[in-house]
Structure formats: structure tokens, C-alpha cells
Design a protein around this motif. Structure first.
Motif, mmCIF file in Angstrom:
data_model
loop_
_atom_site.group_PDB
_atom_site.id
_atom_site.type_symbol
_atom_site.label_atom_id
_atom_site.label_comp_id
_atom_site.label_asym_id
_atom_site.label_seq_id
_atom_site.Cartn_x
_atom_site.Cartn_y
_atom_site.Cartn_z
ATOM 1 N N UNK A 72 0.832 -1.207 0.000
ATOM 2 C CA UNK A 72 0.000 0.000 0.000
ATOM 3 C C UNK A 72 0.864 1.253 0.000
ATOM 4 N N UNK A 73 1.930 1.243 0.836
ATOM 5 C CA UNK A 73 2.802 2.421 0.900
ATOM 6 C C UNK A 73 3.546 2.644 -0.412
ATOM 7 N N UNK A 74 3.794 1.559 -1.153
ATOM 8 C CA UNK A 74 4.508 1.713 -2.431
ATOM 9 C C UNK A 74 3.648 2.373 -3.495
ATOM 10 N N UNK A 75 2.329 2.446 -3.242
ATOM 11 C CA UNK A 75 1.437 3.050 -4.227
ATOM 12 C C UNK A 75 1.308 4.565 -4.050
ATOM 13 N N UNK A 76 2.051 5.131 -3.115
ATOM 14 C CA UNK A 76 2.087 6.588 -2.942
ATOM 15 C C UNK A 76 2.980 7.191 -4.018
ATOM 16 N N UNK A 77 2.571 8.315 -4.567
ATOM 17 C CA UNK A 77 3.361 8.995 -5.607
ATOM 18 C C UNK A 77 4.763 9.299 -5.073
ATOM 19 N N UNK A 78 5.799 9.057 -5.891
ATOM 20 C CA UNK A 78 7.177 9.288 -5.423
ATOM 21 C C UNK A 78 7.405 10.687 -4.849
ATOM 22 N N UNK A 79 6.769 11.692 -5.442
ATOM 23 C CA UNK A 79 6.975 13.067 -4.958
ATOM 24 C C UNK A 79 6.327 13.312 -3.602
ATOM 25 N N UNK A 80 5.354 12.454 -3.206
ATOM 26 C CA UNK A 80 4.651 12.642 -1.932
ATOM 27 C C UNK A 80 5.134 11.672 -0.859
ATOM 28 N N UNK A 81 6.005 10.733 -1.237
ATOM 29 C CA UNK A 81 6.397 9.694 -0.297
ATOM 30 C C UNK A 81 7.196 10.255 0.872
ATOM 31 N N UNK A 82 8.026 11.240 0.605
ATOM 32 C CA UNK A 82 8.826 11.833 1.681
ATOM 33 C C UNK A 82 7.945 12.481 2.740
ATOM 34 N N UNK A 83 6.908 13.196 2.301
ATOM 35 C CA UNK A 83 5.998 13.850 3.257
ATOM 36 C C UNK A 83 5.273 12.799 4.095
ATOM 37 N N UNK A 84 4.807 11.719 3.421
ATOM 38 C CA UNK A 84 4.076 10.688 4.162
ATOM 39 C C UNK A 84 4.991 9.958 5.141
ATOM 40 N N UNK A 85 6.258 9.703 4.734
ATOM 41 C CA UNK A 85 7.188 8.981 5.604
ATOM 42 C C UNK A 85 7.376 9.706 6.931
ATOM 43 N N UNK A 86 7.418 11.032 6.888
ATOM 44 C CA UNK A 86 7.585 11.806 8.120
ATOM 45 C C UNK A 86 6.379 11.591 9.041
ATOM 46 N N UNK A 87 5.160 11.680 8.460
ATOM 47 C CA UNK A 87 3.941 11.485 9.251
ATOM 48 C C UNK A 87 3.878 10.067 9.804
ATOM 49 N N UNK A 88 4.212 9.076 8.976
ATOM 50 C CA UNK A 88 4.167 7.667 9.391
ATOM 51 C C UNK A 88 5.181 7.385 10.496
ATOM 52 N N UNK A 89 6.375 7.952 10.394
ATOM 53 C CA UNK A 89 7.418 7.767 11.415
ATOM 54 C C UNK A 89 6.976 8.370 12.748
ATOM 55 N N UNK A 90 6.399 9.573 12.716
ATOM 56 C CA UNK A 90 5.908 10.200 13.952
ATOM 57 C C UNK A 90 4.794 9.370 14.586
ATOM 58 N N UNK A 91 3.967 8.732 13.728
ATOM 59 C CA UNK A 91 2.876 7.904 14.235
ATOM 60 C C UNK A 91 3.425 6.676 14.955
ATOM 61 N N UNK A 92 4.392 6.007 14.325
ATOM 62 C CA UNK A 92 4.968 4.799 14.917
ATOM 63 C C UNK A 92 5.700 5.108 16.215
ATOM 64 N N UNK A 93 6.319 6.272 16.291
ATOM 65 C CA UNK A 93 7.066 6.639 17.490
ATOM 66 C C UNK A 93 6.182 7.248 18.567
ATOM 67 N N UNK A 94 4.889 7.350 18.302
ATOM 68 C CA UNK A 94 3.962 7.881 19.287
ATOM 69 C C UNK A 94 3.988 9.387 19.418
ATOM 70 N N UNK A 95 4.635 10.064 18.475
ATOM 71 C CA UNK A 95 4.721 11.529 18.548
ATOM 72 C C UNK A 95 3.413 12.189 18.101
ATOM 73 N N UNK A 96 2.603 11.462 17.366
ATOM 74 C CA UNK A 96 1.295 11.963 16.979
ATOM 75 C C UNK A 96 0.348 10.783 16.854
ATOM 76 N N UNK A 97 -0.928 11.042 17.085
ATOM 77 C CA UNK A 97 -1.922 9.987 17.088
ATOM 78 C C UNK A 97 -2.940 10.139 15.963
ATOM 79 N N UNK A 98 -2.797 11.191 15.169
ATOM 80 C CA UNK A 98 -3.719 11.428 14.067
ATOM 81 C C UNK A 98 -2.955 11.605 12.759
ATOM 82 N N UNK A 99 -3.643 11.261 11.674
ATOM 83 C CA UNK A 99 -3.105 11.474 10.326
ATOM 84 C C UNK A 99 -4.045 12.423 9.596
ATOM 85 N N UNK A 100 -3.494 13.404 8.966
ATOM 86 C CA UNK A 100 -4.270 14.330 8.130
ATOM 87 C C UNK A 100 -3.379 14.885 7.047
ATOM 88 N N UNK A 101 -3.455 14.319 5.855
ATOM 89 C CA UNK A 101 -2.515 14.688 4.804
ATOM 90 C C UNK A 101 -3.159 14.464 3.441
#
Length: 510
Positions: A72-101
Motif C-alpha cells: 500500500x505504501x509503495x502506491x504513494x506517488x514518489x513526490x509525496x512519499x517523503x511527506x508521508x514517511x515523516x507522518x508515518x514515522x511520527x505515528x509509529x514513534x507515538x509523537x502523533x496519534x492522528x493522520x491528516x494529509x
């Protein structure tokens, strides 16, 4: 205390839940909103059936690895993958509990990326307090994005149009004032000059600048007609050898230096259907442009038939065009040398005319060697020719001798010309001679042209009447047509345009 529920209560509750679920599913589907559920421990994503139903595919057709979180993550547009990776990393580390992108996502792995508004919230945490399960919605916002981009583009075009309009008006103002300054200034000097030689010299300057001013006004009117879709094109059989030789002679007379205008005849002559007036305009603009930039050598015009197109050309041995300006020469007010006469509209008009004719124009040039302008228009073959009829009679109502002599010179090779000196005379001669067409000056002493036209129209409702006047406003045209005139032509008269209108009126009469 326990509450007893009958079987009917349970069935009613189940039915209500099913109805609500159906309503929710319909609303989600209508809004292109697709629920999803991510199990981070199992690394699996579940997607609601609404996604597959909306795009007309079956969920069962997709293999199990389609729902793997890595896939599923591989289906993100290459130009948007960097932005999503930051949000996903913060989610896994518990730094944020919501996604809005908002990202571009290939929802069905079809190769087509669509903008989606991805929202989610952590539903379950593991024993270490890290996110374990996430639920959310993905909203297809491609249409909204397309609409936003369309608005941005429309705004850009509107701003560019406004900028071009302002620049065009500024250029027109400047170009009009340049010859007008010479006309006004030297007219005042002539009034106070006693030397005949100086007066003649100043008169030549006034005449040259008057011609420039008239040429500019005609160019602007042509552009206006082209852009408003009101420029008329009248097809007829055109003999190219005759047209090119005529243009060669006319332009050779204009040249004061030793430049020679040459007509390069092809192996066989060509006759085809086209608007002869527009062809002359194309060649004349290109030759006039060549004259400005050619100090010695030759200016060559010619044509050849290439497949489905008639290709005309004008080649010169002039100064040539700098490489950085070749792509701009067909723009408005584009001048290679600001010291040369002219307004930089001729080539732009050529391009606009050819666009309307379904043709094209291009240039080949070498700095210091010369240029060759080519244009191509669709070849339409020829019309069958009938035997030449007897000359038709045109009655010219004109009170000024010089104006009548001009019209006579324009028409007498093709038509029989009879003069009427005023409004009463034109009515009298119409009844006596029954002309095929009347060329009616509007302003004449005694009975004016419009009144005379009204009287003649009562005598004969079919005879073509062309009104001519130095007044060129739309109201003057409307007054002429209301008086019974068939056509209207402002002065100064142009021979080819006048002949075209006469031919059209005579055809309509028949």
C-alpha cells in the motif's frame, strides 16, 4: 435488574443497524469516501468495499499481498512519499496519534495516481503505548484538485490577457503618436515656410507619415476583425503566376535602392481556390518586411505545390534574424531594429490570417545572410470557368473629380464605369441606364447618397448599392444599411477589397 428483549425487538434493532450501515455506505460512496483499517502489528490494511464498488471492480480479484502495508505504501506517488514517511514515522514513534494529509495515491494499483485526503486516528495501543491499530477514511479529491488547478490557470490566463492588452494599448498609443508627431509638426512648419523646395520636402515627410499612420490603423482593424471572427474570406480561382508578377511590379516601384524584386516561377503554373485578397496581403506583408531589412541584393517571391498544400515563400538577402529572436518574430510589435519604419504587426497579422485559413507560417534565417519566410495553405483545386460575360455597368455617384478618377482607375479594366455627380444625377442616370451596381458616395451636395439610395431602392429592390464614406463608425454602417444599401465600405478605398465586395454583390444579385 435485567431487561428482557423479545425476538421482535432484537430483529428490529438488527434491521435498524443494517439500514444505518446501508445509509452510511451510500453516503460514503456518494462522497468518494473510503474507510480503511490498518493493523500495524500484522502489517495489513483493510479497505472498505465502497472503494471497489465506486470504481467498478471486484475486491475478490485482488491478491492477498495487495493489502500488505508495504504494498500500500509503495502506491504513494514518489513526490509525496517523503511527506508521508515523516507522518508515518511520527505515528509509529507515538509523537502523533492522528493522520491528516493530502497525497497522490494509486488506489487500485492501476498506474493512475489520484489526489486523496487521507485521515486516520490511532484506535488501539500495544503494551508499550505504541500505536497498534489505526482507523480512518480516504477521500478522493481529484475533482477538487482539478477544479483548483483550472481556476489557477484561468486566473493566470486572465492576468496574462490583461497584461497583453495593456501592453498592446501602450504600444498602439506610442506607434500612433510617432507619425502623428511628424504630421502635426511639419504641417505647422509648412504653413510658415516660403521656400518651395523646403515645402515639397516637408510635404513628402507628411505624406510618408500619413501612409504609415493609415497602414497602422488598417493593421489594427485587421487584427480586430480576425480576433472577433469577422474577417471575411472569399474564395475564388487564383492564378498564382499573375498574382505574383503583379506583386513583384508593385513592390519593385516602392524600392529606392538597388534591391531587385524577383518572381521565381515554378516549372508549371498553378491555379487554385483561395482568397486572392488575403494571399496578396500575406505576400505584401512579407515583402514589405523584407524591404525594411534588405539594403542590397534581391527579394525573391514564389510558390510551389507540396502535397495537399500550396507553399508560398519570400526570400531576401537582408540582415537576417538573430537566433534568439527567431521564435518571437510573429509576435505583435516585435521589431528587430527600432530604427526601421513599420509597427511590427505585419508578421503577426500573417500568422493570424493563416491560422484562420488552416495554414501555417515559419521562417529560416541566418544572421548577415538573409531570411526566407514560408507559408502554407490547404490546396482546394479549382472551380470550372465559364465564358467571360460582357462588362457589367457600374454607376459611380461621386461629386469629387479626384475620387471618381481613382475609382475609375480601379475598375475600368474589368467593368464599364458611368459617373453621376450628385444625388439627383444618380437617380436620373439609374432610370436611364439601368446599371448592374451602384457605388454611392454618402456625402454629396443637394440630395445626399443615403436619400438617393432610398429612392432607388423604391424603384428597384434588387440592384446592389455599395455605400462609400470617410466616416467609418458602426453607426454610419447601420445608417447606410437602413437606407437600403447592400454593402458599406469606408474610405480610403482599397482596389482589391472593393472588387471583392462588387463581385460578391453581383453574385448575390444573380
Amino acid at each position: 435488574m435485567s431487561v428482557y428483549k423479545s425476538d421482535s425487538d432484537v430483529e428490529e434493532t438488527e434491521k435498524l443497524l443494517k439500514d444505518n450501515a446501508m445509509r452510511l455506505s451510500l453516503m460514503l460512496e456518494a462522497g468518494n469516501v473510503f474507510p480503511w483499517y490498518a493493523d500495524l502489528e500484522r502489517r495489513r490494511v483493510e479497505i472498505g468495499d465502497e472503494l471497489f464498488e465506486t470504481y467498478g471492480v471486484k475486491k475478490d480479484d485482488f491478491k492477498d499481498d495487495f493489502f500488505d502495508i508495504t504494498t500500500v505504501l509503495s502506491r504513494i506517488h514518489p513526490d509525496d512519499r517523503g511527506i508521508f514517511d515523516v507522518v508515518y514515522k511520527n505515528l509509529l514513534e507515538g509523537k502523533q496519534h492522528k493522520i491528516g494529509i493530502e497525497i497522490r495515491l494509486d488506489l487500485l494499483n492501476s498506474g493512475e495516481y489520484r489526489w486523496v485526503d487521507l485521515k486516520g486516528i490511532v484506535q488501539v495501543f500495544d503494551e508499550q503505548g505504541r500505536p497498534s491499530k489505526v482507523v480512518g477514511f480516504a477521500t478522493d479529491i481529484q475533482k477538487r484538485r482539478d477544479d483548483e488547478q483550472a481556476l489557477i490557470e484561468a486566473k493566470r490566463r486572465a492576468e496574462e490577457s490583461d497584461r497583453l492588452k495593456s501592453a498592446f494599448l501602450a504600444n498602439v498609443s506610442h506607434e500612433i503618436r510617432t507619425p502623428l508627431n511628424a504630421i502635426v509638426g511639419f504641417s505647422e512648419i509648412i504653413a510658415n515656410t516660403e521656400s518651395q523646395g523646403e515645402r515639397e520636402s516637408y510635404l513628402d515627410i507628411v505624406k510618408a507619415n500619413s501612409n504609415l499612420l493609415l497602414h497602422l490603423i488598417n493593421d489594427i482593424l485587421d487584427l480586430s476583425r480576425i480576433e472577433s471572427g469577422k474577417m471575411e474570406f472569399v474564395d475564388e480561382n487564383v492564378q498564382m503566376d499573375e498574382l505574383c508578377e503583379e506583386l513583384r511590379q508593385i513592390h519593385q516601384m516602392r524600392i529606392k535602392n538597388e534591391v531587385q524584386v524577383v518572381f521565381e516561377k515554378p516549372g508549371s503554373s498553378l491555379m487554385f481556390i483561395a482568397d486572392s485578397h488575403r494571399l496578396r496581403q500575406l505576400y505584401s506583408n512579407l515583402i514589405s518586411n523584407a524591404i525594411k531589412y534588405t539594403e542590397k541584393g534581391t527579394i525573391t517571391l514564389g510558390y510551389e505545390l507540396k502535397g495537399d498544400f500550396m507553399e508560398g515563400y519570400v526570400r531576401d538577402t537582408g540582415s537576417g534574424i538573430p537566433a534568439e529572436k527567431v521564435n518571437n518574430v510573429f509576435g505583435r510589435f516585435e521589431k528587430l531594429d527600432i530604427l526601421k519604419q513599420g509597427f511590427g504587426l505585419g508578421l503577426s497579422i500573417c500568422k493570424s490570417i493563416l491560422d484562420r485559413m488552416g495554414g501555417k507560417i515559419w521562417v529560416e534565417s541566418e544572421l548577415g545572410v538573409g531570411s526566407c519566410f514560408h507559408f502554407a495553405i490547404p490546396y482546394k483545386g479549382t472551380r470550372s470557368m465559364t465564358s467571360e460575360p460582357d462588362k457589367v455597368l457600374i454607376l459611380v455617384a461621386e461629386d469629387m473629380d479626384c475620387n471618381f478618377e481613382l475609382v475609375k482607375a480601379m475598375l475600368e479594366d474589368q467593368y464599364a464605369v458611368l459617373r453621376a455627380n450628385d444625388g439627383i444625377d444618380v437617380v436620373t442616370k439609374f432610370e436611364a441606364n439601368k446599371p448592374d451596381l451602384i457605388l454611392m458616395d454618402v456625402r454629396m451636395p443637394g440630395l445626399d447618397g443615403l436619400t438617393a439610395a432610398g429612392i432607388i431602392r423604391e424603384l428597384n429592390p434588387n440592384v446592389p448599392i455599395i455605400a462609400t464614406t470617410a466616416f467609418a463608425f458602426e453607426t454610419d454602417r447601420n445608417m447606410a444599411l437602413a437606407a437600403g444599401c447592400t454593402e458599406y465600405m469606408p474610405k480610403p478605398l482599397e482596389a482589391e477589397k472593393l472588387k471583392t465586395i462588387i463581385e460578391r454583390c453581383l453574385e448575390n444579385k444573380l
